[in-house]
Design a protein around this motif. Sequence first.
Motif, PDB file in Angstrom:
ATOM      1  N   SER A 326      79.339   5.422  81.922  1.00  0.00           N
ATOM      2  CA  SER A 326      78.941   5.887  83.253  1.00  0.00           C
ATOM      3  C   SER A 326      78.191   4.787  84.000  1.00  0.00           C
ATOM      4  O   SER A 326      77.959   3.697  83.484  1.00  0.00           O
ATOM      5  CB  SER A 326      78.066   7.131  83.125  1.00  0.00           C
ATOM      6  N   ARG A 327      77.799   5.094  85.244  1.00  0.00           N
ATOM      7  CA  ARG A 327      77.014   4.126  86.018  1.00  0.00           C
ATOM      8  C   ARG A 327      75.589   4.027  85.524  1.00  0.00           C
ATOM      9  O   ARG A 327      75.003   2.949  85.448  1.00  0.00           O
ATOM     10  CB  ARG A 327      77.011   4.529  87.507  1.00  0.00           C
ATOM     11  N   SER A 328      75.009   5.188  85.196  1.00  0.00           N
ATOM     12  CA  SER A 328      73.603   5.192  84.798  1.00  0.00           C
ATOM     13  C   SER A 328      73.334   6.317  83.822  1.00  0.00           C
ATOM     14  O   SER A 328      74.076   7.306  83.755  1.00  0.00           O
ATOM     15  CB  SER A 328      72.701   5.356  86.025  1.00  0.00           C
ATOM     16  N   LEU A 329      72.250   6.155  83.059  1.00  0.00           N
ATOM     17  CA  LEU A 329      71.787   7.161  82.114  1.00  0.00           C
ATOM     18  C   LEU A 329      70.301   7.377  82.348  1.00  0.00           C
ATOM     19  O   LEU A 329      69.500   6.437  82.260  1.00  0.00           O
ATOM     20  CB  LEU A 329      72.041   6.696  80.675  1.00  0.00           C
ATOM     21  N   MET A 339      74.277   1.564  83.040  1.00  0.00           N
ATOM     22  CA  MET A 339      75.255   1.544  81.965  1.00  0.00           C
ATOM     23  C   MET A 339      76.439   0.652  82.374  1.00  0.00           C
ATOM     24  O   MET A 339      76.304  -0.207  83.223  1.00  0.00           O
ATOM     25  CB  MET A 339      75.688   2.971  81.631  1.00  0.00           C
ATOM     26  N   ALA A 340      77.620   0.898  81.815  1.00  0.00           N
ATOM     27  CA  ALA A 340      78.756  -0.007  82.012  1.00  0.00           C
ATOM     28  C   ALA A 340      79.377   0.091  83.398  1.00  0.00           C
ATOM     29  O   ALA A 340      80.020  -0.856  83.858  1.00  0.00           O
ATOM     30  CB  ALA A 340      79.817   0.259  80.951  1.00  0.00           C
ATOM     31  N   GLY A 341      79.219   1.235  84.063  1.00  0.00           N
ATOM     32  CA  GLY A 341      79.784   1.392  85.402  1.00  0.00           C
ATOM     33  C   GLY A 341      81.291   1.504  85.432  1.00  0.00           C
ATOM     34  O   GLY A 341      81.918   1.237  86.465  1.00  0.00           O
ATOM     35  N   ILE A 342      81.894   1.942  84.335  1.00  0.00           N
ATOM     36  CA  ILE A 342      83.349   2.113  84.299  1.00  0.00           C
ATOM     37  C   ILE A 342      83.751   3.409  84.988  1.00  0.00           C
ATOM     38  O   ILE A 342      84.737   3.454  85.725  1.00  0.00           O
ATOM     39  CB  ILE A 342      83.850   2.111  82.837  1.00  0.00           C
ATOM     40  N   LEU A 343      82.974   4.466  84.763  1.00  0.00           N
ATOM     41  CA  LEU A 343      83.317   5.789  85.276  1.00  0.00           C
ATOM     42  C   LEU A 343      82.406   6.165  86.441  1.00  0.00           C
ATOM     43  O   LEU A 343      81.220   5.835  86.447  1.00  0.00           O
ATOM     44  CB  LEU A 343      83.174   6.838  84.158  1.00  0.00           C
ATOM     45  N   PRO A 344      82.945   6.897  87.436  1.00  0.00           N
ATOM     46  CA  PRO A 344      82.165   7.284  88.617  1.00  0.00           C
ATOM     47  C   PRO A 344      81.262   8.479  88.331  1.00  0.00           C
ATOM     48  O   PRO A 344      81.480   9.583  88.844  1.00  0.00           O
ATOM     49  CB  PRO A 344      83.244   7.624  89.644  1.00  0.00           C
ATOM     50  N   ALA A 345      80.244   8.262  87.509  1.00  0.00           N
ATOM     51  CA  ALA A 345      79.362   9.352  87.095  1.00  0.00           C
ATOM     52  C   ALA A 345      77.985   8.815  86.759  1.00  0.00           C
ATOM     53  O   ALA A 345      77.832   7.662  86.349  1.00  0.00           O
ATOM     54  CB  ALA A 345      79.948  10.074  85.881  1.00  0.00           C
ATOM     55  N   ASP A 346      76.986   9.679  86.944  1.00  0.00           N
ATOM     56  CA  ASP A 346      75.611   9.396  86.531  1.00  0.00           C
ATOM     57  C   ASP A 346      75.193  10.494  85.566  1.00  0.00           C
ATOM     58  O   ASP A 346      75.325  11.688  85.865  1.00  0.00           O
ATOM     59  CB  ASP A 346      74.679   9.365  87.747  1.00  0.00           C
ATOM     60  N   ALA A 386      76.783  15.298  83.365  1.00  0.00           N
ATOM     61  CA  ALA A 386      77.310  14.189  84.163  1.00  0.00           C
ATOM     62  C   ALA A 386      77.521  14.644  85.603  1.00  0.00           C
ATOM     63  O   ALA A 386      78.221  15.626  85.858  1.00  0.00           O
ATOM     64  CB  ALA A 386      78.619  13.684  83.564  1.00  0.00           C
ATOM     65  N   ASP A 387      76.911  13.932  86.534  1.00  0.00           N
ATOM     66  CA  ASP A 387      77.099  14.168  87.968  1.00  0.00           C
ATOM     67  C   ASP A 387      78.191  13.206  88.435  1.00  0.00           C
ATOM     68  O   ASP A 387      77.980  11.990  88.499  1.00  0.00           O
ATOM     69  CB  ASP A 387      75.794  13.909  88.705  1.00  0.00           C
ATOM     70  N   VAL A 388      79.359  13.742  88.760  1.00  0.00           N
ATOM     71  CA  VAL A 388      80.514  12.889  89.052  1.00  0.00           C
ATOM     72  C   VAL A 388      80.782  12.844  90.556  1.00  0.00           C
ATOM     73  O   VAL A 388      80.438  13.772  91.308  1.00  0.00           O
ATOM     74  CB  VAL A 388      81.770  13.382  88.300  1.00  0.00           C
ATOM     75  N   ASP A 389      81.402  11.770  90.994  1.00  0.00           N
ATOM     76  CA  ASP A 389      81.759  11.623  92.406  1.00  0.00           C
ATOM     77  C   ASP A 389      82.797  12.671  92.794  1.00  0.00           C
ATOM     78  O   ASP A 389      83.581  13.139  91.950  1.00  0.00           O
ATOM     79  CB  ASP A 389      82.328  10.230  92.672  1.00  0.00           C
TER      80      ASP A 389
END
Length: 442
Positions: A326-329, A339-346, A386-389
């Motif tokens: 995810s973007r952040s944890l 985090m890695a920023g692969i997926l559009p989620a926090d 997970a809060d996703v876009d």
Amino acid sequence: MMNGFVLGGVSSGVGKTVATLSIIRSLADAGYDVQPAKAGPDFIDPSHHEAIAGRPSRTLDLWLEGEDGLRRNYRRGEGDICVVEGVMGLYDGDGSSTAMVAEALDLPVVLVVDAKAGMESVAATALGFENYADTIGRDIEVVGVVAQRAHGGRHEQGIRDALPDDLEYFGRIPPSDDLEIPDRHLGLEMGDEAALPTDALREAAESLRPERLAAVASEPPASETEPSTGVPADPVDATVAVASDAAFCFRYPATIERVRERADLATFSPVAGDPVPDCDGVYLPGGYPELHADDLASAGTLDELGDLASEGVPVLGECGGLMAMSRSLTTAEGERSEMAGILPADVTMHDRYQALDHVELEAIEGSLTADTGETVRGHEFHYSSADVDSDARFAFETVRGDGIDGEHDGLTEYESLGTYAHVHPESGAFDRFLERVEPPRK
């Protein structure tokens, strides 16, 4: 072929894990070569089994593996005798209860009963569990009891005298502060962190009867549709990099075996800042990234994973792996790490678990682990959300379980996939992953 028996509890928290570890120690000290196993999808109890038995514990779950897969996975074990620790109470669970596993393997059940405050009532409890199998049409045999937290002398003798003739007394586990395993969210601490002292286990095992336990063990039937040595499959010309450290420690032994059977495997530690090995795909198992968020954010490995994913290298993350992708944890205390920023989620951690169940997912579109329309069975247990876009793409609809947003699971971006579901290789999902990461032949 291993004989085996199942340790079923009268409830959760009755002390099955301590009883299992004591019995493993007792059998090993009596000269038996022990293979541990766990009924249900747990990762933590098996880590304690391995710490005492010296070999990986087999995962036995009907929902994850199916009956034939369950039998195949059992037969991949080694040793003279298999000790299967149950999950929850003997009959609890609709997806894969301990009783269902015992029935599928045709193994006898030894009942772990808390005897702290009872004698004759221990016998009454055991008799009720034995008779309940007939009431619900479950073909299992309860052969006797291990008395957990029982004292010696009159207490032990009272339990033995009260048992009916067809229920054997296999010994007791005395109460001891040295037999307490520390716990945290998701369950106990891992076996390599808090293994029980060998001396304490040996002392607890003094009152057990290992020869009688070995004598009641029996041999399960073979799988009907596949060879007992496992499912044959062609090798793939690919290297898979598997994250392996304290943050990514929830992986089934059968998964690693399957990757090794079909592909080349390389391991690396994101917590230590290892570079990602040269590979065709990456597997991020579950674990405890929230306990190592600072190290993960500063080590640089996740940044490299993000770059590789954007270049088309497939990354598969399960639960903790999804969190790292995810973007952040954000921890439950409010500390945020990149985090890695692969997926559009926090992702945010919570004080209470957010999902706990066997799950079934139906593929909306083709992904790393399933073709469109296929279903995958797994298990979810997590304290994060997970809060996703709003424009995020999901690979699965949830037929059973909560998934990421209650209706979907499997966030997909580039060629990568992050899911809250843990799956077993007997589901076929890892075979599809291996085949998808194989580069096209020139």
